[in-house]
Design a protein around this motif. Structure first.
Motif, PDB file in Angstrom:
ATOM      1  N   ASP A 280       0.867  -1.112   0.022  1.00 57.29           N
ATOM      2  CA  ASP A 280      -0.155  -0.099   0.009  1.00 57.29           C
ATOM      3  C   ASP A 280       0.975   1.247  -0.072  1.00 57.29           C
ATOM      4  O   ASP A 280       1.907   1.231   0.633  1.00 57.29           O
ATOM      5  CB  ASP A 280      -0.779  -0.050   1.284  1.00 57.29           C
ATOM      6  N   SER A 403       1.331   2.216   7.834  1.00 58.14           N
ATOM      7  CA  SER A 403       0.749   1.406   6.792  1.00 58.14           C
ATOM      8  C   SER A 403       1.263   0.095   6.859  1.00 58.14           C
ATOM      9  O   SER A 403       0.587  -0.906   5.951  1.00 58.14           O
ATOM     10  CB  SER A 403       0.812   1.968   5.520  1.00 58.14           C
ATOM     11  N   THR A 425      -5.086  -0.434   4.064  1.00 52.91           N
ATOM     12  CA  THR A 425      -5.583   0.477   5.322  1.00 52.91           C
ATOM     13  C   THR A 425      -4.164   0.896   5.952  1.00 52.91           C
ATOM     14  O   THR A 425      -3.118   0.169   5.525  1.00 52.91           O
ATOM     15  CB  THR A 425      -6.258  -0.367   6.268  1.00 52.91           C
TER      16      THR A 425
HETATM   17 CA   LIG Z   1      -1.517  -1.439   4.986  1.00 49.10          CA
END
Ligand SMILES: [Ca+2]
Ligand SMILES: CCCCCCCCCCCCC/C=C/[C@@H](O)[C@H](COP(=O)(O)O)NC(=O)CCCCCCCCCCCCCCC
Ligand SMILES: Nc1ncnc2c1ncn2[C@@H]1O[C@H](COP(=O)(O)OP(=O)(O)O)[C@@H](O)[C@H]1O
Length: 554
Positions: A280, A403, A425
């Motif tokens: 991410d 993260s 997320t």
């Molecule tokens: Ca993450």
């Protein structure tokens, strides 16, 4: 193993002992066969099983014919004239493969098979090479950036001595750039590099250097795809090239949290075998201005102050963080402001989960299928989800968004042990104003098994987006000024900084954005699920690394 059709099966000798060697498209296996009596030349072996080994094809690094005129690997002396067919193997080939050692570290190991005939030796070499050529996820040509000043300033040495030999053994060619100034790598990637030539980009350095590579690659991809980075609502396009990290920095948390160690040889081997781990990326905006990307820690307050102070002590190397850490701890500053966030929903787990993100993580895999569904909740305009936002005001010692776990040698379980690498997320950790002793207790828990979130002054949320506004920007005078029609936010901050009477002169911190100082307080953050990919596979389960031979011995 049995289900795969055999490609080759021969009796070859390893260290002068006979082995049945089997190759199929998934593994190379060799198991010792014992002669019932010393071999007579009639070619009959006993069936008593002794040692058996196998290496998955995807962990074979290379295969080389071996010149048997060389000294034998055991004695270091020239080999004698052979006495029997098993010993008479004048032709040999060496297979180099990945071996697991302690603490998730990998090493390059070798086994040499001696063959009775040249034709058989060549057949084995050719067949293994053909199988390796089918592994299309392996990089062939890489662009490498070395930061000669990262960490203990050993980046170039580490690359030359530990990585180059492994890349050449795996026939990987490279274009190497030793950076000459900060942002050299970022700008080269963004504007100049001919990316079509490469299968990946490697950075030799720390988290700051990795961040440069991420910025270069992500910005270049958006520009090529016509995506506006300044728009918070635009969905960013994932990067084609994978990134490899050869750790040579101070914290090396991204390498540590994606591989499980900060060992350069291990990272080089993950690149060679063509591992892939999605990650991410958070975009950080101030209104409609794009500021930065973050993949590990966004920290305001404590970690922002540690970083700001440590920049002046760069000459100290990695120790600067400890000195600045103690200094910042003693200063015990807190910051007032408003945090609002959009909580993660669905099967995303929570930051208090006991299980951690590991190689092949199901939660991350689930997120990747969500990502393919065109209209996920993330794509809904904010207005449609206005009710879902949670708003928290307060006085904070630290506001951290992790993260990923942010595990590093200083804190082996990390800032948020249950955070996921690729679930879309970030874990938002709010540490409210508390006593020095309580804060110390909280910090110490990062280094032991106790739960660092189990304090009354700590809250943690799994979120997809969050905003932070320092108090001076949302104090009453802002409303008054707005109502009276006086200018922009920037103008307002200016006034607030100078306007002591409104009580909003409260000191501000900077954001620590993956180890880079972001001299902004008010930010808006959005997580982009699996925007980049690394040459890594996530941390392997404990059982694999505790038993170094788990994958090799059967
Ligand atoms: Ca993450
Ligand atoms: C009392 C011991 C407390 C230890 C607490 C350790 C928590 C460490 C969590 C670290 C998370 C790190 C996240 C990663 C950040 C990196 O991106 C980033 C850049 O790395 P790079 O230089 O390799 O490019 N690194 C950093 O921002 C460094 C953060 C380091 C924080 C060290 C804090 C030490 C605190 C010591 C407090 C001591 C209090 C003692 C009181 C007597
Ligand atoms: N040639 C260079 N000279 C000075 N700074 C550089 C150079 N190349 C990269 N940098 C910068 O050095 C900073 C720290 O690099 P990094 O490799 O992360 O080491 P560390 O982990 O010690 O901070 C990064 O912000 C990067 O932009």
């Amino acid at each position: 193993m049995e289900k795969q059709p055999r490609l080759l099966c021969s009796v070859l000798s390893v260290q002068r002992r006979p082995y049945e060697v089997i190759l199929n498209c998934a593994i190379l296996a060799w198991k010792e066969t014992q002669t019932t009596k010393k071999h007579t030349g009639r070619g009959i072996y006993g069936a008593v099983k002794a040692g058996s080994y196998y290496v998955p094809m995807c962990e074979i690094i290379s295969v080389q014919e071996k010149d048997d005129e060389s000294p034998s690997e055991n004695s270091g002396k020239w080999q004698k004239v052979p006495q029997s067919p098993v010993d008479s193997c004048q032709h040999a080939f060496t297979v180099s493969y990945v071996e697991r050692t302690r603490q998730h570290c990998w090493r390059c190991s070798e086994v040499t098979f001696h063959c009775p005939e040249l034709a058989l030796c060549l057949l084995w070499v050719q067949t293994i090479r053909e199988q390796l050529a089918l592994l299309t996820n392996r990089p062939k040509h890489l662009l490498v950036y070395i930061n000669p000043f990262g960490g203990k300033q050993r980046g170039k040495q580490i690359y030359d001595h530990k990585v180059t030999p492994i890349f050449s053994q795996a026939s990987i060619s490279t274009d190497v750039i030793v950076t000459e100034h900060p942002n050299h790598a970022r700008d080269h990637l963004k504007t100049e590099a001919d990316l079509m030539k490469y299968d990946g980009v490697v950075c030799v350095g720390g988290d700051g250097m990795f961040s440069e590579i991420v910025h270069g690659l992500v910005s270049r991809t958006q520009r090529d795809e016509g995506v506006d980075e300044n728009s918070m609502k635009d969905t960013l396009v994932s990067c084609r090239l994978r990134i490899g990290i050869i750790p040579a920095g101070s914290t090396d948390c991204i390498c540590y949290a994606t591989v499980g160690s900060n060992d350069p040889v291990t990272s080089a081997l993950h690149i060679v075998v063509g591992d892939s781990q999605s990650m991410d990326v958070c975009s950080v905006h101030d209104s409609d201005t794009f500021l930065r990307y973050s993949v590990s820690l966004l920290g305001y307050g404590f970690y922002g102050d540690v970083l700001t102070d440590s920049e002046r002590k760069r000459w100290m190397g990695p120790a600067r963080y400890d000195i600045s850490g103690v200094k910042t701890f003693l200063s015990h500053r807190y910051y007032e402001g408003t945090v609002s966030f959009l909580p993660a929903e669905g099967n995303s787990g929570t930051p208090r989960d006991k299980f951690q993100c590991r190689s092949g993580c199901n939660i991350c895999r689930g997120s990747s299928s969500d990502k393919l569904v065109s209209k996920d909740e993330n794509n809904l305009p904010d207005a449609e989800r206005q009710d879902d936002w949670t708003v928290i005001r307060g006085k904070f010692l630290a506001i951290n968004a992790a993260s990923m776990s942010c595990a590093c040698p200083r804190s082996p379980k990390g800032l948020s042990p249950a955070a996921h690498l690729a679930d879309g997320t970030t874990d938002l950790i709010l540490v409210r104003k508390c006593s020095r002793l309580d804060f110390l207790r909280h910090l110490l828990r990062h280094t032991n098994k106790d739960d660092q979130f189990d304090h009354s002054f700590v809250e943690v949320y799994r979120v997809r987006q969050f905003h932070f506004t320092p108090r001076y920007q949302d104090c009453d005078s802002e409303v008054d000024l707005r109502e009276s029609g006086v200018g922009s936010k920037r103008f307002l901050s200016q006034i607030c900084r100078e306007h002591k009477a409104c009580g909003c002169i409260q000191a501000q911190s900077n954001w620590n954005c993956d180890g880079e100082i972001l001299p902004h307080s008010a930010i808006q953050v959005r997580v982009h699920c699996q925007l980049i990919s690394l040459f890594a596979r996530g941390i392997e389960e404990q059982s694999v690394f505790e038993d170094p031979y788990a994958l090799c011995a059967i």
